[in-house]
Design a protein around this motif. Sequence first.
Motif, short mmCIF file in Angstrom:
data_model
loop_
_atom_site.label_atom_id
_atom_site.label_comp_id
_atom_site.label_asym_id
_atom_site.label_seq_id
_atom_site.Cartn_x
_atom_site.Cartn_y
_atom_site.Cartn_z
N ILE A 23 40.51 -16.24 -12.78
CA ILE A 23 41.14 -15.09 -13.44
C ILE A 23 40.68 -15.03 -14.90
CG2 ILE A 23 43.35 -14.14 -14.25
CD1 ILE A 23 44.57 -15.27 -11.61
N TYR A 24 40.63 -16.18 -15.57
CA TYR A 24 40.15 -16.23 -16.95
C TYR A 24 38.62 -16.16 -17.00
CZ TYR A 24 37.97 -18.79 -20.75
OH TYR A 24 37.09 -19.18 -21.72
N ALA A 25 37.98 -17.09 -16.31
CA ALA A 25 36.54 -17.27 -16.44
C ALA A 25 35.73 -16.16 -15.77
CB ALA A 25 36.12 -18.63 -15.88
N GLY A 26 36.37 -15.32 -14.98
CA GLY A 26 35.70 -14.20 -14.35
C GLY A 26 35.92 -12.89 -15.09
N ASP A 27 36.61 -12.95 -16.20
CA ASP A 27 36.96 -11.75 -16.97
C ASP A 27 35.98 -11.60 -18.14
OD1 ASP A 27 38.15 -10.07 -19.02
OD2 ASP A 27 40.04 -10.25 -17.91
N VAL A 28 35.23 -10.51 -18.14
CA VAL A 28 34.21 -10.27 -19.17
C VAL A 28 34.83 -10.25 -20.57
CG1 VAL A 28 32.53 -8.59 -20.02
CG2 VAL A 28 32.69 -9.05 -17.58
N LYS A 29 35.99 -9.65 -20.72
CA LYS A 29 36.62 -9.58 -22.04
C LYS A 29 37.09 -10.97 -22.49
CE LYS A 29 39.99 -7.08 -24.81
NZ LYS A 29 41.07 -6.10 -24.84
N ALA A 30 37.69 -11.72 -21.58
CA ALA A 30 38.20 -13.05 -21.94
C ALA A 30 37.08 -14.03 -22.28
CB ALA A 30 39.07 -13.61 -20.81
N THR A 31 35.91 -13.83 -21.70
CA THR A 31 34.78 -14.76 -21.92
C THR A 31 33.73 -14.18 -22.87
OG1 THR A 31 33.64 -13.95 -19.95
CG2 THR A 31 35.07 -15.90 -19.68
N ARG A 32 34.07 -13.10 -23.55
CA ARG A 32 33.10 -12.43 -24.41
C ARG A 32 32.42 -13.38 -25.39
NH1 ARG A 32 34.57 -8.22 -29.19
NH2 ARG A 32 32.45 -8.03 -30.00
N PHE A 33 33.19 -14.26 -26.02
CA PHE A 33 32.63 -15.17 -27.02
C PHE A 33 32.36 -16.57 -26.48
CE2 PHE A 33 35.09 -12.07 -29.63
CZ PHE A 33 34.02 -11.54 -30.32
N ALA A 34 32.74 -16.83 -25.24
CA ALA A 34 32.55 -18.16 -24.66
C ALA A 34 31.08 -18.40 -24.34
CB ALA A 34 33.38 -18.29 -23.39
N ARG A 35 30.66 -19.63 -24.46
CA ARG A 35 29.29 -19.97 -24.07
C ARG A 35 29.16 -20.03 -22.55
NH1 ARG A 35 29.15 -23.89 -28.64
NH2 ARG A 35 28.71 -22.55 -30.40
N LEU A 36 30.30 -20.18 -21.88
CA LEU A 36 30.34 -20.13 -20.43
C LEU A 36 29.98 -18.72 -19.98
CD1 LEU A 36 31.43 -21.07 -17.57
CD2 LEU A 36 33.67 -20.30 -18.36
N SER A 37 29.03 -18.61 -19.07
CA SER A 37 28.73 -17.31 -18.48
C SER A 37 29.93 -16.84 -17.69
CB SER A 37 27.51 -17.41 -17.55
OG SER A 37 26.37 -17.74 -18.29
N THR A 38 30.22 -15.56 -17.74
CA THR A 38 31.33 -15.02 -16.97
C THR A 38 31.07 -15.30 -15.50
OG1 THR A 38 31.59 -13.30 -18.64
CG2 THR A 38 32.69 -12.95 -16.53
N LEU A 39 32.02 -15.94 -14.84
CA LEU A 39 31.85 -16.31 -13.43
C LEU A 39 32.00 -15.08 -12.54
CD1 LEU A 39 33.87 -19.67 -13.35
CD2 LEU A 39 31.46 -19.28 -13.91
N THR A 40 31.33 -15.12 -11.40
CA THR A 40 31.35 -13.97 -10.49
C THR A 40 32.01 -14.27 -9.14
OG1 THR A 40 29.14 -14.50 -9.67
CG2 THR A 40 29.28 -12.98 -11.55
N SER A 41 32.44 -15.52 -8.91
CA SER A 41 33.05 -15.86 -7.63
C SER A 41 33.93 -17.10 -7.75
CB SER A 41 31.97 -16.13 -6.57
OG SER A 41 31.28 -17.33 -6.87
N LYS A 42 34.82 -17.25 -6.79
CA LYS A 42 35.65 -18.45 -6.73
C LYS A 42 34.77 -19.67 -6.53
CE LYS A 42 39.22 -20.78 -4.10
NZ LYS A 42 40.12 -20.74 -2.94
N GLU A 43 33.67 -19.53 -5.79
CA GLU A 43 32.77 -20.66 -5.56
C GLU A 43 32.16 -21.16 -6.88
OE1 GLU A 43 33.91 -18.80 -2.10
OE2 GLU A 43 32.77 -17.79 -3.67
N GLU A 44 31.81 -20.22 -7.77
CA GLU A 44 31.32 -20.62 -9.09
C GLU A 44 32.41 -21.35 -9.88
OE1 GLU A 44 27.81 -17.44 -10.23
OE2 GLU A 44 29.80 -17.14 -11.10
N ALA A 45 33.65 -20.91 -9.74
CA ALA A 45 34.76 -21.58 -10.43
C ALA A 45 34.93 -23.00 -9.90
CB ALA A 45 36.05 -20.78 -10.25
N ILE A 46 34.87 -23.17 -8.59
CA ILE A 46 34.98 -24.50 -7.99
C ILE A 46 33.85 -25.39 -8.50
CG2 ILE A 46 34.74 -25.81 -5.83
CD1 ILE A 46 36.19 -23.42 -4.45
N SER A 47 32.64 -24.88 -8.50
CA SER A 47 31.49 -25.66 -8.96
C SER A 47 31.63 -26.05 -10.42
CB SER A 47 30.21 -24.85 -8.74
OG SER A 47 29.10 -25.55 -9.25
#
Length: 173
Positions: A23-47
């Motif tokens: 929910i956080y890491a897949g949100d473009v606005k929430a991750t705008r300044f993060a070095r983490l690329s915005t995630l696109t799937s639950k599988e990416e979150a798990i990884s």
Amino acid sequence: MANSSLEFTLRPFRLSDADDFFIYAGDVKATRFARLSTLTSKEEAISYIQNHCIPHPYFRSICINDRCIGCVFIAPEKGEDRCRAEIGYGLALDYWGKGITTRAAKIALSEGFKQFPDLVRIQAHVEVDNKASQRVLEKLGFQREGLLRKFTYNKGAIRDLFMYSLLSTEFIA
């Protein structure tokens, strides 16, 4: 007005946090300044949780009712640079402006200075446009040391960053 009474906890990440973390890491606005690329799937979150958060020396889930709403980390350097570490944090949009990030970072700082005995400096790199993060650090007593011009790539562009630092002798728990 900030709600400083909202209760949260910090704990190590678990794979079961993937849905909430996404929910956080897949949100473009929430991750705008993060070095983490915005995630696109639950599988990416798990990884990400499995390969980065869990093995990390200090990467904590910010939780309300044991549900992940964000994260805070302290990344200590190794070897001769073990006197310093980097702090970072992120939070789901629904919880912005409630004082949670500042309070979570303060707990992380306290735990980090205890867990890493050689640590005398915690620093943060903050994009010039990230005013909210600058306010968090300033509330915690960090000093802005200077502007790092054209310092890093983030989200496909070269960015200017401010360098902030807090010394162990300056930290008020």
